[in-house]
Design a protein around this motif. Structure first.
Motif, PDB file in Angstrom:
ATOM      1  N   PRO A 123       0.815  -1.233   0.000  1.00 37.75           N
ATOM      2  CA  PRO A 123       0.000   0.000   0.000  1.00 37.75           C
ATOM      3  C   PRO A 123       0.840   1.270   0.000  1.00 37.75           C
ATOM      4  CG  PRO A 123      -0.862  -1.590   1.574  1.00 37.75           C
ATOM      5  CD  PRO A 123       0.456  -2.114   1.125  1.00 37.75           C
ATOM      6  N   GLY A 124       1.942   1.257   0.754  1.00 36.10           N
ATOM      7  CA  GLY A 124       2.780   2.448   0.787  1.00 36.10           C
ATOM      8  C   GLY A 124       3.439   2.726  -0.551  1.00 36.10           C
ATOM      9  N   ARG A 125       3.948   1.693  -1.204  1.00 31.68           N
ATOM     10  CA  ARG A 125       4.611   1.896  -2.500  1.00 31.68           C
ATOM     11  C   ARG A 125       3.606   2.315  -3.568  1.00 31.68           C
ATOM     12  NH1 ARG A 125       9.697   0.940  -2.512  1.00 31.68           N
ATOM     13  NH2 ARG A 125      10.672  -0.384  -0.934  1.00 31.68           N
ATOM     14  N   ARG A 126       2.374   1.860  -3.446  1.00 35.50           N
ATOM     15  CA  ARG A 126       1.384   2.182  -4.478  1.00 35.50           C
ATOM     16  C   ARG A 126       0.692   3.507  -4.215  1.00 35.50           C
ATOM     17  NH1 ARG A 126      -4.022   0.834  -5.372  1.00 35.50           N
ATOM     18  NH2 ARG A 126      -4.096  -0.358  -3.443  1.00 35.50           N
ATOM     19  N   LEU A 127       0.425   3.835  -2.947  1.00 34.64           N
ATOM     20  CA  LEU A 127      -0.393   5.003  -2.629  1.00 34.64           C
ATOM     21  C   LEU A 127       0.417   6.233  -2.234  1.00 34.64           C
ATOM     22  CD1 LEU A 127      -3.205   3.238  -0.551  1.00 34.64           C
ATOM     23  CD2 LEU A 127      -3.347   4.062  -2.905  1.00 34.64           C
ATOM     24  N   LEU A 128       1.640   6.037  -1.738  1.00 32.89           N
ATOM     25  CA  LEU A 128       2.417   7.182  -1.275  1.00 32.89           C
ATOM     26  C   LEU A 128       3.356   7.730  -2.326  1.00 32.89           C
ATOM     27  CD1 LEU A 128       3.319   6.144   2.384  1.00 32.89           C
ATOM     28  CD2 LEU A 128       1.378   7.487   1.551  1.00 32.89           C
ATOM     29  N   ALA A 129       3.537   7.010  -3.426  1.00 26.59           N
ATOM     30  CA  ALA A 129       4.404   7.515  -4.493  1.00 26.59           C
ATOM     31  C   ALA A 129       3.674   8.599  -5.278  1.00 26.59           C
ATOM     32  CB  ALA A 129       4.817   6.378  -5.422  1.00 26.59           C
ATOM     33  N   ALA A 130       4.452   9.455  -5.923  1.00 25.32           N
ATOM     34  CA  ALA A 130       3.863  10.489  -6.767  1.00 25.32           C
ATOM     35  C   ALA A 130       3.082   9.848  -7.897  1.00 25.32           C
ATOM     36  CB  ALA A 130       4.960  11.389  -7.327  1.00 25.32           C
ATOM     37  N   GLY A 131       2.024  10.516  -8.334  1.00 23.08           N
ATOM     38  CA  GLY A 131       1.212   9.998  -9.426  1.00 23.08           C
ATOM     39  C   GLY A 131       1.990   9.896 -10.717  1.00 23.08           C
ATOM     40  N   PRO A 132       1.473   9.183 -11.710  1.00 27.24           N
ATOM     41  CA  PRO A 132       2.224   8.957 -12.950  1.00 27.24           C
ATOM     42  C   PRO A 132       2.697  10.246 -13.626  1.00 27.24           C
ATOM     43  CG  PRO A 132       0.252   7.588 -12.862  1.00 27.24           C
ATOM     44  CD  PRO A 132       0.164   8.535 -11.719  1.00 27.24           C
ATOM     45  N   ASP A 133       1.792  11.229 -13.764  1.00 28.66           N
ATOM     46  CA  ASP A 133       2.179  12.458 -14.452  1.00 28.66           C
ATOM     47  C   ASP A 133       3.192  13.244 -13.633  1.00 28.66           C
ATOM     48  OD1 ASP A 133       0.467  11.770 -16.458  1.00 28.66           O
ATOM     49  OD2 ASP A 133      -1.210  12.951 -15.665  1.00 28.66           O
ATOM     50  N   THR A 134       2.881  13.362 -12.323  1.00 28.84           N
ATOM     51  CA  THR A 134       3.793  14.091 -11.454  1.00 28.84           C
ATOM     52  C   THR A 134       5.124  13.378 -11.366  1.00 28.84           C
ATOM     53  OG1 THR A 134       1.872  14.825 -10.186  1.00 28.84           O
ATOM     54  CG2 THR A 134       4.037  15.097  -9.163  1.00 28.84           C
ATOM     55  N   ASP A 135       5.059  12.054 -11.242  1.00 35.95           N
ATOM     56  CA  ASP A 135       6.282  11.250 -11.146  1.00 35.95           C
ATOM     57  C   ASP A 135       7.175  11.493 -12.359  1.00 35.95           C
ATOM     58  OD1 ASP A 135       6.848   7.701 -10.507  1.00 35.95           O
ATOM     59  OD2 ASP A 135       8.199   9.384 -10.637  1.00 35.95           O
ATOM     60  N   LEU A 136       6.571  11.457 -13.549  1.00 34.67           N
ATOM     61  CA  LEU A 136       7.352  11.610 -14.770  1.00 34.67           C
ATOM     62  C   LEU A 136       7.959  13.002 -14.872  1.00 34.67           C
ATOM     63  CD1 LEU A 136       8.295  10.373 -17.411  1.00 34.67           C
ATOM     64  CD2 LEU A 136       6.142  11.126 -18.453  1.00 34.67           C
ATOM     65  N   SER A 137       7.171  14.022 -14.585  1.00 33.04           N
ATOM     66  CA  SER A 137       7.679  15.387 -14.714  1.00 33.04           C
ATOM     67  C   SER A 137       8.771  15.662 -13.676  1.00 33.04           C
ATOM     68  CB  SER A 137       6.541  16.402 -14.559  1.00 33.04           C
ATOM     69  OG  SER A 137       5.932  16.285 -13.283  1.00 33.04           O
ATOM     70  N   LEU A 138       8.541  15.208 -12.435  1.00 33.83           N
ATOM     71  CA  LEU A 138       9.563  15.402 -11.419  1.00 33.83           C
ATOM     72  C   LEU A 138      10.840  14.650 -11.767  1.00 33.83           C
ATOM     73  CD1 LEU A 138       7.509  15.151  -8.088  1.00 33.83           C
ATOM     74  CD2 LEU A 138       8.578  17.180  -9.052  1.00 33.83           C
ATOM     75  N   ARG A 139      10.657  13.435 -12.296  1.00 29.45           N
ATOM     76  CA  ARG A 139      11.829  12.632 -12.626  1.00 29.45           C
ATOM     77  C   ARG A 139      12.629  13.267 -13.772  1.00 29.45           C
ATOM     78  NH1 ARG A 139      15.551   9.940 -10.211  1.00 29.45           N
ATOM     79  NH2 ARG A 139      16.392   8.197 -11.407  1.00 29.45           N
ATOM     80  N   ILE A 140      11.906  13.810 -14.762  1.00 31.72           N
ATOM     81  CA  ILE A 140      12.596  14.475 -15.865  1.00 31.72           C
ATOM     82  C   ILE A 140      13.371  15.684 -15.357  1.00 31.72           C
ATOM     83  CG2 ILE A 140      12.228  15.817 -17.960  1.00 31.72           C
ATOM     84  CD1 ILE A 140       9.932  13.936 -18.632  1.00 31.72           C
ATOM     85  N   ALA A 141      12.739  16.478 -14.509  1.00 25.63           N
ATOM     86  CA  ALA A 141      13.430  17.649 -13.960  1.00 25.63           C
ATOM     87  C   ALA A 141      14.631  17.239 -13.114  1.00 25.63           C
ATOM     88  CB  ALA A 141      12.451  18.476 -13.122  1.00 25.63           C
ATOM     89  N   GLU A 142      14.443  16.178 -12.316  1.00 21.28           N
ATOM     90  CA  GLU A 142      15.540  15.712 -11.462  1.00 21.28           C
ATOM     91  C   GLU A 142      16.704  15.195 -12.300  1.00 21.28           C
ATOM     92  OE1 GLU A 142      16.285  12.494  -7.832  1.00 21.28           O
ATOM     93  OE2 GLU A 142      14.331  12.670  -8.805  1.00 21.28           O
TER      94      GLU A 142
END
Length: 424
Positions: free
Chosen positions: A200-219
């Motif tokens: 549950p923590g890995r699925r619900l506490l991670a950033a959403g797909p769009d946010t995850d992708l944009s943050l990862r690209i910026a990082e």
């Protein structure tokens, strides 16, 4: 034929041994992860009760004043769970901080996911964590029961489940067999239980797909730029060392050799003196070349590993330094080199600027991450913008998607903590 059979039997024994070691290691890691999950599941249960009380109080209007505090506690606990999951596996990338106002939180997807995680972790996560602590205790109690059953008062419950009494050796051995059953359950189920607790923590506490992708690209864009800057800085350092030091030494060797060659016939003594100076300059150039080579990739890392390399740095440090390294397996060569240069730069800063009397370097490998900690009892006040080399350290760490934290209040002590992925 007999030799071939012996070899086959030996391979089977080795394979069985490897299987036992892997199973035991996985079970031990599962128990550790379940127990650590209990450290967040118990606060989650208390927070869930607080949330329920706040919801009831909201019916009369009082709970609305408590809502921001509850939401802040929820966000802090979710952040703590992300850190815990990162220690036992891949990092859980945090989304943008959710709001703490009740109306905005009810509309925010991150806050809603954290609420869903809270309910699951406070119930199922707490139950699994409790089992992860209870099962080893029960296994130890029951499997060792024949060793102490005669010392127990008469008619005392024999088993950890609260059933049965032991009046004879067969009864005591039966309890021990129950303990063996607990051990089998631990070996077979705890890794899966740990994954179920963490899901549950890995699925619900991670950033959403769009946010995850944009943050990862910026990082990744930022870390790539930092890696390129660090690489360019390192090339400039090597070029400057070769140009200003080694090249000048070699030029002087050439000049001295030419002068000695012209003087050999008419002044042998003077030529011999020039040859001696040329030899000295050549030896100095060789020493400088070795220094530059060690600055590119220290050979001590390949020869003695990270523990030996850090011990060498501590031995050469002007400040008495204690080393505590627990890295059972080798990390990637680039990670070990980065860790080596970080500790070298940190110890250099301590010797030059801190006025410390003692320093400590700690290295630990946990959950696929290499954790470094360099501490000193100096005057503190370390400033990343003050030319102390911390900017270069941060760039090296960013190239590996690592993390750096520095605590250096005026008056000390100074603590530098670094977190690197072992396999980058």
């Amino acid at each position: 034929m007999a030799i071939q059979q012996d070899a086959t039997a030996g391979d089977r024994r080795e394979g069985l041994k490897d299987t036992v070691v892997r199973t035991t290691s996985a079970a031990g890691a599962g128990i550790g992860q379940l127990a650590s999950g209990l450290s967040t599941a118990l606060p989650a249960l208390l927070l869930l009760l607080w949330l329920a009380l706040t919801a009831v109080a909201s019916l009369v209007g009082v709970g609305l004043l408590m809502a921001p505090a509850v939401l802040r506690a929820l966000h802090a606990l979710a952040g703590r769970e992300r850190q815990r999951l990162g220690r036992w596996g891949p990092d859980v990338l945090a989304p943008e901080p959710p709001p703490t106002q009740l109306r905005l939180a009810l509309l925010d997807p991150t806050a809603r996911r954290e609420l869903r995680w809270l309910v699951r972790h406070a119930t199922l996560g707490f139950f699994l964590g409790f089992l992860g602590v209870l099962l080893p205790i029960s296994a130890a109690r029951d499997s060792l029961f024949p060793l102490y059953w005669k010392l127990m008062p008469k008619d005392t419950t024999a088993t950890s489940v609260g059933l049965g009494n032991a009046h004879s050796w067969p009864d005591a051995l039966a309890v021990a067999m129950l303990g063996v059953g607990w051990i089998a359950i631990i070996l077979g189920l705890t890794p899966g239980m740990a994954r179920l607790q963490a899901r549950p923590g890995r699925r619900l506490l991670a950033a959403g797909p769009d946010t995850d992708l944009s943050l990862r690209i910026a990082e990744l864009t930022a870390t790539r730029a930092a890696a390129l800057d660090a690489h360019a800085t390192e090339l400039r350092r090597i070029e400057r060392s070769l140009h200003d030091g080694t090249q000048n030494r070699i030029v002087s060797v050439t000049v001295l050799l030419g002068a000695a060659r012209r003087m050999v016939a008419r002044d042998p003594a003077g030529a011999d003196e020039l040859l001696e100076r040329a030899q000295s300059a050549a030896e100095q150039a060789l020493a400088e070349l070795r220094t530059v080579a060690r600055g590119i990739l220290p050979p001590v890392l390949a020869d003695r590993g990270l523990a030996g390399a850090l011990a060498g740095l501590a031995a050469n440090c002007a400040v008495p330094c204690r080393i505590d390294v627990e890295v059972p397996e080798r990390c990637a060569a680039s990670v070990e080199a980065t860790a080596y240069f970080i500790v070298a730069e940190a110890l250099t800063n301590i010797a030059k600027h801190s006025g410390a009397e003692h320093a400590t370097v700690t290295a630990r490998s946990r959950g696929g991450r290499l954790h470094l900690c360099v501490e000193d009892d100096g005057r503190g006040g370390a400033d990343e913008d003050g030319g102390s080399g911390l900017t270069g350290i941060r760039r090296r760490i960013a190239a590996h998607d690592g993390n750096l934290s520095l605590a250096s209040p005026p008056g000390g002590p100074t603590t530098l903590k670094v977190d690197l992925p072992c396999g980058s």
